[in-house]
Design a protein around this motif. Structure first.
Motif, PDB file in Angstrom:
ATOM      1  N   ALA A  17       0.891  -1.184  -0.119  1.00  0.00           N
ATOM      2  CA  ALA A  17       0.016   0.141   0.083  1.00  0.00           C
ATOM      3  C   ALA A  17       0.883   1.325   0.058  1.00  0.00           C
ATOM      4  N   GLY A  18       2.018   1.167   0.886  1.00  0.00           N
ATOM      5  CA  GLY A  18       2.719   2.208   0.767  1.00  0.00           C
ATOM      6  C   GLY A  18       3.565   2.669  -0.391  1.00  0.00           C
ATOM      7  N   LEU A  19       4.098   1.616  -1.125  1.00  0.00           N
ATOM      8  CA  LEU A  19       4.790   1.772  -2.539  1.00  0.00           C
ATOM      9  C   LEU A  19       3.378   2.356  -3.519  1.00  0.00           C
ATOM     10  N   ALA A  20       2.258   1.935  -3.284  1.00  0.00           N
ATOM     11  CA  ALA A  20       1.243   2.590  -4.318  1.00  0.00           C
ATOM     12  C   ALA A  20       0.760   3.795  -4.059  1.00  0.00           C
ATOM     13  N   LEU A  21       1.133   4.263  -2.838  1.00  0.00           N
ATOM     14  CA  LEU A  21       0.458   5.639  -2.475  1.00  0.00           C
ATOM     15  C   LEU A  21       1.070   7.027  -3.499  1.00  0.00           C
ATOM     16  N   ARG A  32      -5.397   8.274  -2.504  1.00  0.00           N
ATOM     17  CA  ARG A  32      -4.503   8.197  -1.706  1.00  0.00           C
ATOM     18  C   ARG A  32      -4.972   8.410  -0.375  1.00  0.00           C
ATOM     19  N   GLN A  33      -5.818   9.086   0.015  1.00  0.00           N
ATOM     20  CA  GLN A  33      -6.371   9.144   1.145  1.00  0.00           C
ATOM     21  C   GLN A  33      -7.231   8.103   1.754  1.00  0.00           C
ATOM     22  N   ILE A  34      -8.004   7.599   0.866  1.00  0.00           N
ATOM     23  CA  ILE A  34      -8.788   6.033   1.191  1.00  0.00           C
ATOM     24  C   ILE A  34      -7.840   5.230   1.548  1.00  0.00           C
ATOM     25  N   ALA A  50       4.439  12.804  -1.018  1.00  0.00           N
ATOM     26  CA  ALA A  50       3.982  11.497  -1.073  1.00  0.00           C
ATOM     27  C   ALA A  50       5.045  10.651  -0.565  1.00  0.00           C
ATOM     28  N   ARG A  51       6.439  10.839  -0.940  1.00  0.00           N
ATOM     29  CA  ARG A  51       7.765  10.187  -0.831  1.00  0.00           C
ATOM     30  C   ARG A  51       7.402   9.674   0.852  1.00  0.00           C
ATOM     31  N   PHE A 104       4.598   4.099   5.421  1.00  0.00           N
ATOM     32  CA  PHE A 104       3.589   3.009   5.423  1.00  0.00           C
ATOM     33  C   PHE A 104       4.708   1.870   5.116  1.00  0.00           C
ATOM     34  N   VAL A 105       5.694   1.975   4.424  1.00  0.00           N
ATOM     35  CA  VAL A 105       6.735   0.795   4.199  1.00  0.00           C
ATOM     36  C   VAL A 105       7.232   0.704   5.603  1.00  0.00           C
ATOM     37  N   TYR A 106       7.640   1.666   6.437  1.00  0.00           N
ATOM     38  CA  TYR A 106       8.252   1.584   7.697  1.00  0.00           C
ATOM     39  C   TYR A 106       7.311   0.754   8.571  1.00  0.00           C
TER      40      TYR A 106
END
Length: 560
Positions: free
Chosen positions: A15-19, A27-29, A93-94, A100-102
């Protein structure tokens, strides 16, 4: 391989990589939905190993669930949800992708049943959290580099320790160990680096306050608490942890009292609170380990709440120093009230989550007849109320009027703070469901007369001491030096001296080389130049004579 189960942490990582690649609304959803999906996935997993892999002759268990791992994975998912809600207005966004990856990597560590999987997610955590720090802006670059260097050093220790353990035992299973061999000592050192233990604790207050108003909230939740999880899992009852934890407790208090920057106050407070958990792991009894795990759960939430309150102030005013703030309760009531709730929770005030969790640690010390440890923890609890329970809300929201009139932040930031505040109070009032998910059966009653009276006396007298010494505690525009000076200034001086000496030596080497080269060229010129002996014209007869002599010599040599 067993039935394939996607590790819940990987869901959050994907999900984080897709943001960065979805539009703002989507993105907010995704930022709200993905953590909730992970939370459901964590609780849908049965106890035991759900996924095994064979790799290079080793058996890996990327998904292994028990009460301890489910507890930490649960609070990490809740924190990802609250942090995502708070950061909906973040345009970077980065940073969001890295955060989220974290978070997903932290969940991956808690659900890992083997050391190799722990190492993989551990390193992904280090990379992602470094990006979160760097996302704070140009001024965060140096802090991010120092943060990365220290955590990659910890990664080297962890990798070397795991290699040694595998060589000794032939197994990668992650379970209780003893720090009696060099590999297990290396692994313990790696865990302690991430926990913010001495002598490298300064990486935390150096890096976290440099992150953005939203990034610091994520940073506060995962690295140190993942380290606490690994200590509970790997080193319960390791006695040295008692004294390391106590050092962290008082180190955090002293520096937090001296600090002027509100986010550095709370950063030092993280070290202080993790010290309680590390000390509890060192005590090692079921009550102490429940206290460490429960305190970690509660701390993630109330520390996020405090940093959300501070982040809201920074977001609305652009200021972070206590000397620039004050009187904000007039126009930021939600941020103020939520900050006070977080301050009461971190101080273990009755009816808050901190009280029902932290009190188990001191009682565990008392039950084991550790008198010195018990009284030091009690004194530290009073110190926590001084620096985080009173100092932070007083100097930021009250004290003298700064003249600033910011409003409360946008609705999503207020909603995230209210969510965490409700959890802080809810866990303190309805603690039975909370105790039910702790790793060991709980036979502990927090709300008896002795506990409540003791903590109320401790906190009220600590509050009285704060106001009596208010003049001495008022902050000025000063900078506190920490051990990071050795690599921020001392290390730079050593590097500059090394560079100077190297350049001087390099100059001597290069000059010597060219001098020798000139001598060689001059010698060649003397011998092979126009007037040199080897440039003269030779008669053909003389040459024929020399050839004949050489051939004669060769013929004679062949007969020998």
């Amino acid at each position: 391989m067993t039935d394939l189960v996607l590790p819940p942490g990987v869901i959050l990582i994907l999900a984080g990589l897709a943001l960065p690649f979805v539009r703002h609304t989507a993105r907010q959803i995704l930022m709200i939905a993905a953590p909730l999906m992970v939370l459901l996935a964590v609780w849908a997993l049965p106890d035991g190993t759900s996924l095994t892999l064979d790799y290079l002759g080793l058996t890996l268990e990327p998904v292994k669930v028990d009460a301890l791992s489910r507890l930490f994975a649960t609070v990490f998912a809740l924190m990802a949800f609250a942090g995502g809600l708070f950061a909906l207005n973040q345009q970077n966004a980065r940073e969001l992708a890295a955060a989220f990856v974290y978070a997903g990597s932290a969940i991956g560590v808690t659900l890992a049943g083997d050391l190799v999987t722990v190492f993989i997610f551990w390193e992904v955590m280090a990379i992602a959290s470094t990006i979160v720090v760097w996302s704070g802006g140009p001024e965060a670059r140096g802090s991010g580099l120092r943060y990365a260097a220290i955590h990659f050093l910890g990664g080297v220790f962890l990798m070397a320790g795991i290699a040694g353990v595998v060589a000794e035992t032939g197994s990668t299973a992650f379970g209780p160990m003893e720090a009696t061999s060099f590999p297990t000592i290396l692994i313990l050192a790696a865990f302690l680096i991430n926990a913010g233990a001495p002598p490298l604790a300064a990486w935390l207050p150096d890096a976290y306050p440099r992150a953005s108003w939203s990034g610091t909230v994520f940073l506060s939740a995962f690295t140190t608490k993942t380290a606490v999880y690994t200590l509970i899992r790997g080193y319960p009852g390791e006695e040295i942890l008692i004294w390391i934890g106590l050092y962290m407790v008082f180190y955090g208090i002293v520096y937090a009292i001296l600090e002027n920057d509100m986010r550095r106050i709370l950063a030092y407070s993280i070290v202080n609170q993790v010290g309680f958990m590390v000390c509890a792991v060192g005590i090692g009894t079921p009550l102490a380990l429940n206290g460490a795990a429960g305190h970690a759960f509660a701390h993630i939430i109330y520390k996020a709440l405090l940093l959300m309150s501070a982040g809201s102030v920074l977001y609305m005013t652009g200021k972070s120093k206590c000397t620039d703030l004050g009187g904000l309760f007039r126009t930021m009531p939600v941020s103020c009230i939520c900050g006070i709730v977080g301050a009461l929770a971190i101080s273990a005030f009755p009816l808050t989550s901190g009280f029902v969790a932290k009190s188990m640690i001191s009682d565990a010390a008392g039950a084991e007849k550790m008198v010195v440890v018990y009284f030091l923890l009690a004194a530290a609890s009073a110190g926590v109320f001084l620096h985080a329970g009173i100092k932070f809300p007083w100097f930021v929201f009250f004290q003298k009027d700064s003249g600033l009139r910011p409003q409360d932040p946008p609705w999503n930031m207020r909603a995230a703070m209210i969510f965490c505040a409700v959890l802080c109070i809810g866990l303190g009032v309805w603690y039975s469901p909370f105790y039910a998910i702790l790793p060991y059966p709980v036979d502990y009653v927090p709300y008896d007369a002795s506990h409540v009276i003791f903590y109320l006396q401790l906190l009220l007298f600590s509050g009285l001491a704060f106001f009596l010494m208010l003049g001495a505690l008022k902050r000025t525009l000063t900078i506190t030096l920490d051990v990071d000076w050795f690599w921020r200034r001392g290390g730079r001086a050593i590097a500059e001296e090394f560079e100077f000496q190297w350049l001087r030596a390099y100059g001597v080497i290069v000059e010597g080389f060219w001098r020798k080269l000139r001598l060689v060229i001059e010698g060649l010129y003397v011998n092979y130049g126009p007037d040199g002996p080897w440039s003269r014209t030779r008669p053909s007869g003389a040459m024929a004579l020399w050839v004949s002599l050489l051939l004669t010599g060769f013929l004679l040599f062949s007969y020998i």
